[in-house]
Design an enzyme around this catalytic site. Structure first.
Site, PDB file in Angstrom:
ATOM      1  N   ASP A  94     -33.310 -15.365   6.216  1.00  0.00           N
ATOM      2  CA  ASP A  94     -34.027 -15.580   4.956  1.00  0.00           C
ATOM      3  C   ASP A  94     -35.204 -14.600   4.901  1.00  0.00           C
ATOM      4  O   ASP A  94     -36.022 -14.585   5.832  1.00  0.00           O
ATOM      5  CB  ASP A  94     -34.518 -17.036   4.915  1.00  0.00           C
ATOM      6  CG  ASP A  94     -35.042 -17.415   3.543  1.00  0.00           C
ATOM      7  OD1 ASP A  94     -35.651 -16.566   2.868  1.00  0.00           O
ATOM      8  OD2 ASP A  94     -34.831 -18.571   3.148  1.00  0.00           O
ATOM      9  N   SER A 107     -38.320  -6.011 -12.377  1.00  0.00           N
ATOM     10  CA  SER A 107     -37.466  -6.249 -13.537  1.00  0.00           C
ATOM     11  C   SER A 107     -38.293  -6.088 -14.805  1.00  0.00           C
ATOM     12  O   SER A 107     -39.533  -6.064 -14.757  1.00  0.00           O
ATOM     13  CB  SER A 107     -36.941  -7.682 -13.416  1.00  0.00           C
ATOM     14  OG  SER A 107     -36.707  -8.258 -14.661  1.00  0.00           O
ATOM     15  N   TYR A 132     -39.773 -16.594 -12.497  1.00  0.00           N
ATOM     16  CA  TYR A 132     -39.182 -15.288 -12.190  1.00  0.00           C
ATOM     17  C   TYR A 132     -40.145 -14.183 -12.612  1.00  0.00           C
ATOM     18  O   TYR A 132     -40.410 -13.257 -11.853  1.00  0.00           O
ATOM     19  CB  TYR A 132     -37.833 -15.146 -12.913  1.00  0.00           C
ATOM     20  CG  TYR A 132     -37.099 -13.860 -12.615  1.00  0.00           C
ATOM     21  CD1 TYR A 132     -36.604 -13.592 -11.337  1.00  0.00           C
ATOM     22  CD2 TYR A 132     -36.912 -12.897 -13.601  1.00  0.00           C
ATOM     23  CE1 TYR A 132     -35.932 -12.406 -11.061  1.00  0.00           C
ATOM     24  CE2 TYR A 132     -36.239 -11.714 -13.332  1.00  0.00           C
ATOM     25  CZ  TYR A 132     -35.753 -11.468 -12.062  1.00  0.00           C
ATOM     26  OH  TYR A 132     -35.094 -10.286 -11.783  1.00  0.00           O
ATOM     27  N   SER A 135     -43.126 -13.856 -10.337  1.00  0.00           N
ATOM     28  CA  SER A 135     -42.779 -13.280  -9.034  1.00  0.00           C
ATOM     29  C   SER A 135     -42.571 -11.770  -9.160  1.00  0.00           C
ATOM     30  O   SER A 135     -43.005 -10.997  -8.305  1.00  0.00           O
ATOM     31  CB  SER A 135     -41.535 -13.954  -8.452  1.00  0.00           C
ATOM     32  OG  SER A 135     -40.382 -13.625  -9.206  1.00  0.00           O
ATOM     33  N   LYS A 136     -41.945 -11.331 -10.242  1.00  0.00           N
ATOM     34  CA  LYS A 136     -41.685  -9.894 -10.400  1.00  0.00           C
ATOM     35  C   LYS A 136     -42.959  -9.138 -10.771  1.00  0.00           C
ATOM     36  O   LYS A 136     -43.160  -7.999 -10.365  1.00  0.00           O
ATOM     37  CB  LYS A 136     -40.582  -9.663 -11.439  1.00  0.00           C
ATOM     38  CG  LYS A 136     -39.198 -10.106 -10.970  1.00  0.00           C
ATOM     39  CD  LYS A 136     -38.782  -9.372  -9.693  1.00  0.00           C
ATOM     40  CE  LYS A 136     -37.373  -9.679  -9.249  1.00  0.00           C
ATOM     41  NZ  LYS A 136     -37.015  -9.064  -7.962  1.00  0.00           N
TER      42      LYS A 136
END
Ligand SMILES: NC(=O)c1ccc[n+]([C@@H]2O[C@H](COP(=O)([O-])OP(=O)(O)OC[C@H]3O[C@@H](n4cnc5c(N)ncnc54)[C@H](OP(=O)(O)O)[C@@H]3O)[C@@H](O)[C@H]2O)c1
Length: 268
Positions: free
Chosen positions: A66, A144, A157, A160-161
């Site tokens: 992980d 992204s 998301y 985090s990006k």
């Protein structure tokens, strides 16, 4: 220098490379003559890639683990040095997504995404840095379009990006004196594997909805852009017209971009 000759003598660690963009990055490194180290949690998926890349067996390490596990990243780097003797490039590619408005997200869903996408980008860097300094190597973060502006329904998301930008920018300056490059790629919609899953608000893995074909790049195209960016040491690369449009809007007209996103979200 061509892509082929640049990667022919490189050892490249690609996190989250048992499928998707990461696997394609590994394939291109191997075809160029380089050495690839690929990671993922699912052992059988990694073994399937190992069988597929059988002809490059001496140039490939698969590692089940992980990315968010601090110690495991240290173990992995030791393994790379023991087998390949050096590390030139780290591509922080592993990433997961979830959907749902903040209010309905289960705690564990938020933790999973933050762990994988944020800690899972910082910890591999911490483990790899001593070796990357020796080779004056490179670090690339895969972000992204969601990293430009908070996306409603995809907040975790997005956060985090977006955080990867802070990490890449800080590292770029910290590592300048050591000759280590740190860059970020804002990857656009890329053709997904049928096995790809996103996490629902209550923690169930769900297939990712199909996107309009005109907005989707092939995995080959995306991988070539990432590998070129590393070779050229370009700090930031935005993929696709949608990404470029969003990138420009977020810098020059942030309020207008916010309005456009709001309008589109209301419609849905
Ligand atoms: N596809 C797109 O349209 C698109 C667009 C923009 C950005 N991106 C970004 O590009 C990257 C790759 O996307 P993709 O579409 O190729 O993803 P994908 O097909 O879902 O593959 C993700 C890979 O990451 C691994 N992974 C996930 N969690 C992990 C963890 N905690 N530890 C280790 N490995 C882990 C997966 O293997 P296991 O599940 O076995 O661990 C798999 O190998 C991601 O960072 C994504 O956010 C993708």
């Amino acid at each position: 220098m061509s892509l082929q000759s640049f990667y022919s003598d490189k050892v490249v660690l690609i996190t989250g490379a048992s499928m998707g963009i990461g696997k394609e990055l590994a394939r291109q490194v191997l075809v160029a003559g380089g050495k690839a180290v690929i990671t993922g949690r699912n052992v059988s998926r990694l073994q399937a890639v190992q069988r597929e890349f059988e002809s490059y067996a001496d140039h490939l390490i698969i590692h089940a683990g992980d990315v968010a596990d601090y110690k495991d990243n240290q173990v992995l780097v030791e393994k790379i040095i023991a087998q390949f003797g050096k590390l030139d490039v780290l591509i922080n590619n592993a990433g997961i997504s979830c959907f749902g408005e903040v209010e309905v997200l289960q705690e564990d869903v938020v933790r999973q995404v933050v762990d994988t996408n944020i800690y899972g980008s910082v910890f591999p860097v911490m483990a790899a840095l001593p070796e990357l300094k020796k080779t004056k190597g490179s670090i690339l973060f895969v972000s992204s379009v969601a990293g430009f502006h908070g996306l409603p329904g995809h907040s975790t998301y997005s956060l985090s990006k977006m955080s990867l930008k802070a990490l890449a920018q800080s590292l770029r300056t910290e590592l300048l004196q050591h000759g280590v490059f740190a860059g970020i790629a804002y990857v656009g919609f890329t053709e997904n594997e049928t096995d790809k899953r996103t996490i629902s608000p209550n923690g169930n893995p769900e297939p990712v909805p199909q996107r309009p074909k005109r907005l989707v790049a092939s995995r080959e195209e995306t991988a070539v852009k990432i590998l070129n960016q590393i070779r050229n040491r370009k700090a930031e690369e935005i993929h696709g017209w949608l990404g470029k449009f969003t990138g420009v809007m977020s810098r020059l007209f942030p309020s207008l971009l916010h309005l456009l996103i709001r309008k589109n979200y209301k419609k849905r």
